[in-house]
Design a protein around this motif. Structure first.
Motif, PDB file in Angstrom:
ATOM      1  N   PRO A   1       0.737  -1.448  -0.206  1.00  0.00           N
ATOM      2  CA  PRO A   1      -0.048  -0.056   0.017  1.00  0.00           C
ATOM      3  C   PRO A   1       0.691   1.422  -0.072  1.00  0.00           C
ATOM      4  N   ALA A   2       0.250   2.377  -0.668  1.00  0.00           N
ATOM      5  CA  ALA A   2       0.981   3.689  -0.666  1.00  0.00           C
ATOM      6  C   ALA A   2       1.059   4.212   0.625  1.00  0.00           C
ATOM      7  N   ILE A   3       2.177   4.938   1.121  1.00  0.00           N
ATOM      8  CA  ILE A   3       2.309   5.591   2.170  1.00  0.00           C
ATOM      9  C   ILE A   3       2.086   7.236   1.669  1.00  0.00           C
ATOM     10  N   ILE A   4       2.410   7.412   0.692  1.00  0.00           N
ATOM     11  CA  ILE A   4       1.986   8.748  -0.014  1.00  0.00           C
ATOM     12  C   ILE A   4       1.605   8.659  -1.345  1.00  0.00           C
ATOM     13  N   PRO A   5       0.367   8.594  -1.582  1.00  0.00           N
ATOM     14  CA  PRO A   5      -0.197   8.206  -2.692  1.00  0.00           C
ATOM     15  C   PRO A   5      -0.242   9.275  -3.767  1.00  0.00           C
ATOM     16  N   VAL A   6       1.055   9.280  -4.369  1.00  0.00           N
ATOM     17  CA  VAL A   6       1.075  10.067  -5.953  1.00  0.00           C
ATOM     18  C   VAL A   6       2.135   9.207  -6.738  1.00  0.00           C
ATOM     19  N   SER A   7       1.712   9.696  -7.973  1.00  0.00           N
ATOM     20  CA  SER A   7       2.698   8.928  -9.135  1.00  0.00           C
ATOM     21  C   SER A   7       3.875   9.421  -8.891  1.00  0.00           C
ATOM     22  N   LYS A   8       4.813   8.529  -9.580  1.00  0.00           N
ATOM     23  CA  LYS A   8       6.269   8.439  -9.823  1.00  0.00           C
ATOM     24  C   LYS A   8       6.708   9.744 -10.333  1.00  0.00           C
ATOM     25  N   SER A   9       6.141  10.175 -11.408  1.00  0.00           N
ATOM     26  CA  SER A   9       6.295  11.720 -11.935  1.00  0.00           C
ATOM     27  C   SER A   9       6.048  12.784 -10.685  1.00  0.00           C
ATOM     28  N   THR A  10       5.005  12.789 -10.307  1.00  0.00           N
ATOM     29  CA  THR A  10       4.723  13.830  -9.310  1.00  0.00           C
ATOM     30  C   THR A  10       5.553  13.666  -7.902  1.00  0.00           C
ATOM     31  N   TRP A  11       6.214  12.553  -7.815  1.00  0.00           N
ATOM     32  CA  TRP A  11       7.234  12.342  -6.750  1.00  0.00           C
ATOM     33  C   TRP A  11       8.299  12.980  -6.992  1.00  0.00           C
ATOM     34  N   TRP A  12       8.824  12.626  -8.209  1.00  0.00           N
ATOM     35  CA  TRP A  12      10.205  13.441  -8.623  1.00  0.00           C
ATOM     36  C   TRP A  12      10.059  14.792  -8.785  1.00  0.00           C
ATOM     37  N   ALA A  13       8.900  15.320  -9.291  1.00  0.00           N
ATOM     38  CA  ALA A  13       8.988  16.752  -9.675  1.00  0.00           C
ATOM     39  C   ALA A  13       8.937  17.291  -8.005  1.00  0.00           C
ATOM     40  N   GLY A  14       8.264  16.654  -7.110  1.00  0.00           N
ATOM     41  CA  GLY A  14       8.251  17.025  -5.947  1.00  0.00           C
ATOM     42  C   GLY A  14       9.729  17.140  -5.256  1.00  0.00           C
ATOM     43  N   VAL A  15      10.255  15.987  -5.445  1.00  0.00           N
ATOM     44  CA  VAL A  15      11.530  16.003  -5.139  1.00  0.00           C
ATOM     45  C   VAL A  15      12.827  17.131  -5.553  1.00  0.00           C
ATOM     46  N   LYS A  16      12.389  17.257  -6.794  1.00  0.00           N
ATOM     47  CA  LYS A  16      13.305  18.455  -7.523  1.00  0.00           C
ATOM     48  C   LYS A  16      12.998  19.634  -6.974  1.00  0.00           C
ATOM     49  N   SER A  17      11.779  20.039  -6.646  1.00  0.00           N
ATOM     50  CA  SER A  17      11.273  21.310  -6.100  1.00  0.00           C
ATOM     51  C   SER A  17      11.561  21.448  -4.982  1.00  0.00           C
ATOM     52  N   GLY A  18      11.807  20.540  -4.095  1.00  0.00           N
ATOM     53  CA  GLY A  18      11.974  20.359  -2.527  1.00  0.00           C
ATOM     54  C   GLY A  18      10.813  20.298  -1.717  1.00  0.00           C
ATOM     55  N   ARG A  19       9.611  20.136  -2.504  1.00  0.00           N
ATOM     56  CA  ARG A  19       8.530  19.527  -1.507  1.00  0.00           C
ATOM     57  C   ARG A  19       8.514  18.383  -0.949  1.00  0.00           C
ATOM     58  N   TYR A  20       9.165  17.202  -1.607  1.00  0.00           N
ATOM     59  CA  TYR A  20       9.529  15.837  -0.959  1.00  0.00           C
ATOM     60  C   TYR A  20      10.662  15.743  -0.506  1.00  0.00           C
ATOM     61  N   PRO A  21      11.110  14.988   0.418  1.00  0.00           N
ATOM     62  CA  PRO A  21      12.373  14.768   0.999  1.00  0.00           C
ATOM     63  C   PRO A  21      13.428  14.229  -0.300  1.00  0.00           C
ATOM     64  N   ALA A  22      14.806  14.572  -0.207  1.00  0.00           N
ATOM     65  CA  ALA A  22      15.692  14.295  -1.069  1.00  0.00           C
ATOM     66  C   ALA A  22      16.227  12.801  -0.792  1.00  0.00           C
ATOM     67  N   PRO A  23      16.421  11.928  -1.844  1.00  0.00           N
ATOM     68  CA  PRO A  23      16.937  10.578  -1.543  1.00  0.00           C
ATOM     69  C   PRO A  23      18.282  10.488  -1.010  1.00  0.00           C
ATOM     70  N   VAL A  24      18.741   9.514  -0.255  1.00  0.00           N
ATOM     71  CA  VAL A  24      20.123   9.018  -0.069  1.00  0.00           C
ATOM     72  C   VAL A  24      20.605   8.350  -1.179  1.00  0.00           C
ATOM     73  N   ARG A  25      21.773   8.697  -1.623  1.00  0.00           N
ATOM     74  CA  ARG A  25      22.118   8.086  -2.911  1.00  0.00           C
ATOM     75  C   ARG A  25      23.696   7.343  -2.698  1.00  0.00           C
ATOM     76  N   HIS A  26      24.213   7.364  -1.210  1.00  0.00           N
ATOM     77  CA  HIS A  26      25.397   6.781  -0.898  1.00  0.00           C
ATOM     78  C   HIS A  26      25.454   5.409  -0.563  1.00  0.00           C
ATOM     79  N   LEU A  27      24.197   4.796  -0.740  1.00  0.00           N
ATOM     80  CA  LEU A  27      24.033   3.275  -0.411  1.00  0.00           C
ATOM     81  C   LEU A  27      24.576   2.480  -1.299  1.00  0.00           C
ATOM     82  N   GLY A  28      24.890   2.866  -2.603  1.00  0.00           N
ATOM     83  CA  GLY A  28      25.313   1.917  -3.657  1.00  0.00           C
ATOM     84  C   GLY A  28      25.084   2.694  -5.036  1.00  0.00           C
ATOM     85  N   PRO A  29      25.750   2.130  -6.227  1.00  0.00           N
ATOM     86  CA  PRO A  29      25.696   3.031  -7.503  1.00  0.00           C
ATOM     87  C   PRO A  29      24.489   3.095  -8.287  1.00  0.00           C
ATOM     88  N   ARG A  30      23.540   1.954  -8.018  1.00  0.00           N
ATOM     89  CA  ARG A  30      22.249   2.007  -8.482  1.00  0.00           C
ATOM     90  C   ARG A  30      21.046   1.976  -7.410  1.00  0.00           C
TER      91      ARG A  30
END
Length: 77
Positions: free
Chosen positions: A25-54
């Motif tokens: 089930p969705a914790i935050i029910p939005v589409s992937k494109s809405t999520w990534w646009a929100g991350v880019k704009s600062g509305r949604y939290p930024a991801p952590v990318r140091h866990l691995g290359p992919r």
């Protein structure tokens, strides 16, 4: 699915995955494109990318703080 107190969550855990077995089930029910646009704009939290290359994940604490923030009553707007 309940959000862990600490650790990391993947995008499918945040946005849900109805095709998974069992469905997630969705914790935050939005589409992937809405999520990534929100991350880019600062509305949604930024991801952590140091866990691995992919690997892209979010700190559970950041997602919990976003959900509990009074200014985020309408996640999909």
């Amino acid at each position: 699915m309940s959000l862990p107190k600490t650790g990391y969550v993947r995008l499918s855990q945040i946005l849900g995955n109805p095709k998974a077995n069992p469905p997630i089930p969705a914790i935050i029910p939005v589409s992937k494109s809405t999520w990534w646009a929100g991350v880019k704009s600062g509305r949604y939290p930024a991801p952590v990318r140091h866990l691995g290359p992919r690997i892209t994940a979010w700190r559970a604490e950041d997602i919990r703080a976003f959900i509990e923030s009074p200014s985020n009553n309408h996640h999909g707007e």
